[in-house]
Scaffold this active site. Structure first.
Site, PDB file in Angstrom:
ATOM      1  N   SER A 119      34.378  38.076  34.654  1.00 42.02           N
ATOM      2  CA  SER A 119      33.748  38.890  35.692  1.00 42.02           C
ATOM      3  C   SER A 119      34.219  38.494  37.082  1.00 42.02           C
ATOM      4  O   SER A 119      33.930  39.193  38.051  1.00 42.02           O
ATOM      5  CB  SER A 119      32.227  38.780  35.604  1.00 42.02           C
ATOM      6  N   HIS A 140      37.402  44.294  32.431  1.00 43.86           N
ATOM      7  CA  HIS A 140      36.043  43.889  32.799  1.00 43.86           C
ATOM      8  C   HIS A 140      35.060  44.995  32.452  1.00 43.86           C
ATOM      9  O   HIS A 140      34.972  46.002  33.160  1.00 43.86           O
ATOM     10  CB  HIS A 140      36.000  43.525  34.293  1.00 43.86           C
ATOM     11  N   GLU A 152      36.752  47.869  34.589  1.00 47.05           N
ATOM     12  CA  GLU A 152      37.669  47.493  35.674  1.00 47.05           C
ATOM     13  C   GLU A 152      38.897  46.888  35.000  1.00 47.05           C
ATOM     14  O   GLU A 152      38.762  45.935  34.226  1.00 47.05           O
ATOM     15  CB  GLU A 152      37.017  46.384  36.516  1.00 47.05           C
ATOM     16  N   ASN A 190      32.038  42.886  41.370  1.00 48.08           N
ATOM     17  CA  ASN A 190      31.185  41.757  41.756  1.00 48.08           C
ATOM     18  C   ASN A 190      31.352  41.331  43.208  1.00 48.08           C
ATOM     19  O   ASN A 190      30.492  40.650  43.753  1.00 48.08           O
ATOM     20  CB  ASN A 190      31.403  40.580  40.811  1.00 48.08           C
TER      21      ASN A 190
END
Ligand code: CAA
Length: 283
Positions: A119, A140, A152, A190
Site C-alpha cells: 500500500s 494495489h 492502482e 494513500n
C-alpha cells in the site's frame, strides 16, 4: 504474455480477496501463506463470500464450486515454479518483501511477473531484490477487494511497458478499473487518504469534536461511505500508522507526522476492527 495461473502470497484480508476475484475471473489460483491455518482461514472467508452470492441468487451452487475448484492451498514458495503471475499481499515490511521477492525470483519461471499489493512501499526497491526488475510491478487493490473497483497499478523505475500492459489487461479481466501511477511514497491513494485520516485523528486528539461527530461530518457532509475514524478501524490502525511513517520518512515533510493518538492506540494493541477495539468497540 499469457496469464493463466496466479499465486497469491498472504491469505489475510487482502490476499484472500485477491485470490477470490482472480478465481472468479477464471484464473487458476494458488493461495499461499506461512501456515495451513492461515490459508484455511482465507479459504473460509472466500467460501463465505461466495455463499452469500449464491444466497442472493447471483451465482449458482455449481458456479460457486467451479470457482472454489480453481483454488489450491499452499504453504511452500516452491509452488511458484509454474505460475505466470505472483501477487504478493504479505506483511508490510520491506525486509520481508525483499527476501520474498529474491526467493520468488529464483523459483518462478523466467517469464513470470512478480507483483506486490503493497500500500505504500517503493516498488523500485522491491524490484531491486530481484534480477528481473522489469517484470516487477505494483497492483494495489482496495479493501474490501471483491467490492472495490480500483486497482492502482504502480510502475517501478524499471517496469517494462510490456509488463505494464499485461497487468492492465489482466486487471480489466477481474472487472476492476486499473489506474496508472508512478512510484512515490503512498502512490496516489494513500498519499491523499492517509493524511485525511491522520487529520481526523488530530481533530479527535485536540478535542474539536467526538469521534461520532467527526465521522458524521465526513459521511453526511462529504458523502463518504464511512467516516474517517470508522475507515481507520476498518483498514487497521497499525497499517494507518505504518503508511503515515512511510510518507513522513519518504518525503521528509512534517505535514505527514503521525498523530500521537494513533501511535498510542497502536501501542495499546487497539488496532481496529480486527482486534475488537480501535476508535470504536466491536463485539
Ligand atoms: N467482502 C466482500 N463483500 C463485502 C464486504 C467484504 N468484506 N463488505 C461488504 N461487502 C459487500 C456486501 O455484501 C454488499 O454487497 P451487495 O450490495 O452486493 O449486497 C456491499 O458490499 C455493501 O455492503 P453493506 O450494505 O453491508 O455495507 P455498506 O453499504 O456500508 O458498504 C463498504 C460497505 C463497501 C465497505 C462501504 O462502507 C465502503 O465503500 N467503505 C469505504 C471502503 C474504502 O474506503 N476502502 C478503501 C480502504 S483503503 C485501502 O484499501 C487501501 C490501503 O492501502 C489502506
Amino acid at each position: 504474455m499469457i496469464i493463466q495461473k496466479v499465486m497469491v502470497i498472504g491469505a489475510g484480508q487482502m490476499g484472500s480477496g485477491i485470490a477470490q476475484v482472480c478465481a472468479q475471473a477464471g484464473y487458476e489460483v494458488v493461495l499461499n501463506d506461512l501456515k495451513d491455518e492461515f490459508v484455511d482461514r482465507g479459504l473460509h472467508v472466500i467460501r463465505k463470500n461466495l455463499s452469500r452470492q449464491v444466497e442472493k441468487e447471483r451465482m449458482t451452487v455449481e458456479e460457486m464450486n467451479t470457482v472454489l475448484d480453481r483454488l489450491t492451498a499452499s504453504t511452500e514458495l516452491t509452488d511458484a515454479k509454474d505460475v505466470d503471475l505472483v501477487i504478493e499481499a504479505a506483511i508490510e515490511n520491506m525486509e520481508i518483501k525483499a527476501k520474498l521477492f529474491a526467493q520468488l525470483d529464483e523459483i518462478a519461471p523466467r517469464e513470470a511477473i512478480l507483483a506486490s499489493n503493497t500500500s505504500s512501499l517503493p516498488i523500485t526497491e522491491i524490484a531491486a531484490a530481484t534480477k528481473r526488475p522489469e517484470k516487477v510491478i505494483g497492483m494495489h487493490f482496495m479493501n474490501p477487494v471483491p467490492v472495490m473497483k480500483l486497482v492502482e497499478i504502480i510502475r517501478g523505475l524499471a517496469t517494462s511497458d510490456e509488463v505494464y500492459q499485461a497487468i492492465e489487461d489482466m486487471t480489466k479481466t477481474l472487472k476492476k478499473v486499473p489506474v496508472e501511477v508512478n512510484d512515490f511514497p503512498g502512490f496516489v491513494s494513500n498519499r491523499i487518504l492517509m493524511p485525511m485520516i491522520n487529520e481526523a485523528i488530530y481533530t479527535l486528539y485536540e478535542g474539536v469534536a467526538t469521534k461520532e461527530a467527526i465521522d458524521d461530518v465526513m459521511k453526511l457532509g462529504m458523502n463518504h461511505p464511512m467516516g474517517p475514524l470508522t475507515l481507520a478501524d476498518f483498514i487497521g490502525l497499525d497499517t494507518c500508522l505504518y503508511i503515515m511513517e512511510t510518507l513522513h520518512e519518504g518525503f521528509g515533510d512534517t505535514k505527514y507526522r503521525p498523530c500521537p493518538l494513533l501511535r498510542k492506540y497502536v501501542k495499546a494493541g487497539w488496532l481496529g476492527k480486527k482486534t475488537g477495539r480501535g476508535f470504536y468497540q466491536y463485539s
